[in-house]
Write a protein that holds these residues in place. Structure first.
Motif, PDB file in Angstrom:
ATOM      1  N   LYS A 177       0.828  -1.216   0.000  1.00 33.78           N
ATOM      2  CA  LYS A 177       0.000   0.000   0.000  1.00 33.78           C
ATOM      3  C   LYS A 177       0.857   1.258   0.000  1.00 33.78           C
ATOM      4  O   LYS A 177       0.441   2.293  -0.519  1.00 33.78           O
ATOM      5  CB  LYS A 177      -0.903   0.014   1.245  1.00 33.78           C
ATOM      6  CG  LYS A 177      -1.975  -1.059   1.180  1.00 33.78           C
ATOM      7  CD  LYS A 177      -2.855  -1.032   2.421  1.00 33.78           C
ATOM      8  CE  LYS A 177      -3.689  -2.291   2.503  1.00 33.78           C
ATOM      9  NZ  LYS A 177      -3.983  -2.669   3.883  1.00 33.78           N
ATOM     10  N   ASN A 178       2.032   1.201   0.596  1.00 34.45           N
ATOM     11  CA  ASN A 178       2.861   2.391   0.728  1.00 34.45           C
ATOM     12  C   ASN A 178       4.200   2.198   0.005  1.00 34.45           C
ATOM     13  O   ASN A 178       5.054   1.441   0.456  1.00 34.45           O
ATOM     14  CB  ASN A 178       3.087   2.655   2.239  1.00 34.45           C
ATOM     15  CG  ASN A 178       4.031   3.816   2.469  1.00 34.45           C
ATOM     16  OD1 ASN A 178       4.359   4.554   1.534  1.00 34.45           O
ATOM     17  ND2 ASN A 178       4.471   3.967   3.698  1.00 34.45           N
ATOM     18  N   PRO A 179       4.381   2.907  -1.136  1.00 32.25           N
ATOM     19  CA  PRO A 179       5.622   2.718  -1.912  1.00 32.25           C
ATOM     20  C   PRO A 179       6.873   3.160  -1.144  1.00 32.25           C
ATOM     21  O   PRO A 179       7.986   2.754  -1.477  1.00 32.25           O
ATOM     22  CB  PRO A 179       5.406   3.583  -3.162  1.00 32.25           C
ATOM     23  CG  PRO A 179       4.260   4.482  -2.858  1.00 32.25           C
ATOM     24  CD  PRO A 179       3.458   3.859  -1.767  1.00 32.25           C
ATOM     25  N   ASP A 180       6.675   4.011  -0.109  1.00 31.23           N
ATOM     26  CA  ASP A 180       7.822   4.479   0.675  1.00 31.23           C
ATOM     27  C   ASP A 180       8.080   3.622   1.915  1.00 31.23           C
ATOM     28  O   ASP A 180       8.888   3.994   2.776  1.00 31.23           O
ATOM     29  CB  ASP A 180       7.604   5.932   1.134  1.00 31.23           C
ATOM     30  CG  ASP A 180       7.491   6.868  -0.056  1.00 31.23           C
ATOM     31  OD1 ASP A 180       8.195   6.615  -1.050  1.00 31.23           O
ATOM     32  OD2 ASP A 180       6.681   7.819   0.001  1.00 31.23           O
ATOM     33  N   ALA A 181       7.392   2.493   2.010  1.00 27.30           N
ATOM     34  CA  ALA A 181       7.570   1.629   3.185  1.00 27.30           C
ATOM     35  C   ALA A 181       9.038   1.239   3.314  1.00 27.30           C
ATOM     36  O   ALA A 181       9.714   0.975   2.313  1.00 27.30           O
ATOM     37  CB  ALA A 181       6.712   0.381   3.043  1.00 27.30           C
ATOM     38  N   LYS A 182       9.514   1.246   4.550  1.00 28.28           N
ATOM     39  CA  LYS A 182      10.942   0.974   4.786  1.00 28.28           C
ATOM     40  C   LYS A 182      11.097  -0.420   5.401  1.00 28.28           C
ATOM     41  O   LYS A 182      10.384  -0.775   6.340  1.00 28.28           O
ATOM     42  CB  LYS A 182      11.458   2.061   5.738  1.00 28.28           C
ATOM     43  CG  LYS A 182      12.892   1.918   6.143  1.00 28.28           C
ATOM     44  CD  LYS A 182      13.295   3.119   7.010  1.00 28.28           C
ATOM     45  CE  LYS A 182      14.388   2.763   7.994  1.00 28.28           C
ATOM     46  NZ  LYS A 182      14.024   1.989   9.151  1.00 28.28           N
ATOM     47  N   ARG A 183      12.049  -1.169   4.848  1.00 26.37           N
ATOM     48  CA  ARG A 183      12.295  -2.510   5.390  1.00 26.37           C
ATOM     49  C   ARG A 183      13.377  -2.445   6.458  1.00 26.37           C
ATOM     50  O   ARG A 183      14.389  -1.770   6.283  1.00 26.37           O
ATOM     51  CB  ARG A 183      12.749  -3.459   4.277  1.00 26.37           C
ATOM     52  CG  ARG A 183      13.005  -4.873   4.750  1.00 26.37           C
ATOM     53  CD  ARG A 183      13.247  -5.827   3.588  1.00 26.37           C
ATOM     54  NE  ARG A 183      14.440  -5.493   2.830  1.00 26.37           N
ATOM     55  CZ  ARG A 183      15.666  -5.886   3.159  1.00 26.37           C
ATOM     56  NH1 ARG A 183      15.871  -6.634   4.224  1.00 26.37           N
ATOM     57  NH2 ARG A 183      16.704  -5.543   2.421  1.00 26.37           N
ATOM     58  N   TYR A 184      13.157  -3.140   7.553  1.00 30.15           N
ATOM     59  CA  TYR A 184      14.164  -3.221   8.596  1.00 30.15           C
ATOM     60  C   TYR A 184      15.132  -4.367   8.274  1.00 30.15           C
ATOM     61  O   TYR A 184      14.684  -5.432   7.865  1.00 30.15           O
ATOM     62  CB  TYR A 184      13.527  -3.504   9.954  1.00 30.15           C
ATOM     63  CG  TYR A 184      12.635  -2.401  10.453  1.00 30.15           C
ATOM     64  CD1 TYR A 184      13.174  -1.284  11.092  1.00 30.15           C
ATOM     65  CD2 TYR A 184      11.260  -2.480  10.296  1.00 30.15           C
ATOM     66  CE1 TYR A 184      12.359  -0.273  11.558  1.00 30.15           C
ATOM     67  CE2 TYR A 184      10.432  -1.460  10.760  1.00 30.15           C
ATOM     68  CZ  TYR A 184      10.979  -0.363  11.387  1.00 30.15           C
ATOM     69  OH  TYR A 184      10.166   0.637  11.848  1.00 30.15           O
ATOM     70  N   GLU A 185      16.424  -4.109   8.487  1.00 29.76           N
ATOM     71  CA  GLU A 185      17.380  -5.224   8.340  1.00 29.76           C
ATOM     72  C   GLU A 185      17.487  -5.995   9.636  1.00 29.76           C
ATOM     73  O   GLU A 185      17.635  -7.213   9.642  1.00 29.76           O
ATOM     74  CB  GLU A 185      18.758  -4.693   7.928  1.00 29.76           C
ATOM     75  CG  GLU A 185      18.806  -4.468   6.443  1.00 29.76           C
ATOM     76  CD  GLU A 185      20.204  -4.329   5.897  1.00 29.76           C
ATOM     77  OE1 GLU A 185      21.190  -4.652   6.589  1.00 29.76           O
ATOM     78  OE2 GLU A 185      20.294  -3.891   4.746  1.00 29.76           O
ATOM     79  N   THR A 186      17.451  -5.237  10.744  1.00 29.74           N
ATOM     80  CA  THR A 186      17.456  -5.882  12.064  1.00 29.74           C
ATOM     81  C   THR A 186      16.440  -5.186  12.948  1.00 29.74           C
ATOM     82  O   THR A 186      16.138  -4.011  12.739  1.00 29.74           O
ATOM     83  CB  THR A 186      18.842  -5.784  12.749  1.00 29.74           C
ATOM     84  OG1 THR A 186      19.161  -4.401  12.863  1.00 29.74           O
ATOM     85  CG2 THR A 186      19.923  -6.503  11.984  1.00 29.74           C
TER      86      THR A 186
END
Ligand code: UDP
Length: 242
Positions: A177-186
């Motif tokens: 839904k959100n193209p700016d969603a940020k993925r966490y590495e840890t």
């Protein structure tokens, strides 16, 4: 060339039922996909990793959604647990075709089909290099196979749970839904809790947190991911710590 050395000696690999289905297909289990997953497992098995698999059943049946449509929840959940047995047998068959020794252990007794779950026996299989496939969930309704993975990992002393999913990690918002969603590495367990991030269902999550079993959430569609995760390379999101 020398073999790369794995970071983990004993792992639980959690495969959702959907992992075994060809996207868009009417067939619940795709033999080709099961074969490809088995080949990836054979690869890490060859590195000497002790592997326990926990397989879901969502490609065939989900107790909760059936109960939302009026079925008695406990009955629907028992049906879901039986679905996981079919998936486990499919995985066993493909693994054995690749000469990987396996044992299926079921939490619901089914003598003609599989061994019953016996913790110490499962540990012995792992020590002897057999891939143990845990089916029928925890054997109890109202739980999930994520909780099964958390439970088995805790009791088998696994160092990590590899959770193979459709997304490549944990995001701060829904990446669809959100193209700016940020993925966490840890992430730490407490960060995931305070930020209300969905890593696993609450029961599974708290079991992992209490027993300090790290979880790696990663995309199962990328072929090298299982191997890379086992080698300790950065894959998906690692949830660990306090
Ligand atoms: N289930 C259960 N108890 C367990 C594990 C699973 O009742 O300990 C049932 C539940 O109905 C669930 C179904 O089995 O919906 C399939 O498992 P799950 O949804 O966890 O599979 P996945 O989403 O991983 O494919």
């Amino acid at each position: 060339m020398s073999q790369p050395s794995p970071k983990y000696k004993r792992i639980v690999l959690k495969l959702s039922g959907e992992a075994l289905r060809e996207p868009g297909s009417r067939d619940n289990i795709s033999p080709q996909i099961v074969h490809s997953i088995a080949a990836q497992i054979a690869e890490i098995h060859a590195l000497g990793v002790e592997i326990a698999l926990v397989v879901g059943g969502g490609n065939i049946w989900r107790g909760q959604s059936a109960s939302q449509r009026g079925m008695d929840r406990a009955t629907a959940d028992y049906m879901g647990m039986l679905a996981t047995v079919m998936n486990g047998l499919a995985l066993q068959s493909e693994l054995e075709a690749l000469n990987v020794p396996t044992r299926v252990q079921t939490a619901i007794e089914m003598k003609n089909v599989a061994e019953s779950f016996i913790r110490r026996r499962a540990m012995r299989h792992l020590e002897l290099g057999r891939v143990v496939i845990f089916v029928a969930g925890t054997g109890n309704p109202f739980f999930s196979t994520d909780t099964t993975a958390a439970l088995r990992a805790s009791e088998m002393g696994a160092e990590v749970i590899l959770k193979a999913t459709k997304v490549d990690g944990v995001y701060d918002s829904d990446p669809k839904k959100n193209p700016d969603a940020k993925r966490y590495e840890t992430l730490t367990f407490s960060e995931a809790l305070t930020k209300r991030l969905q890593v696993m269902d609450a029961t599974a999550f708290s079991l992992c947190m209490d027993n300090k079993v790290p979880i790696i959430v990663f995309d199962m569609m990328k072929r090298e991911n299982i191997r890379d995760a086992v080698l300790g390379k950065s894959v998906g999101t690692v949830v660990s710590g306090e």
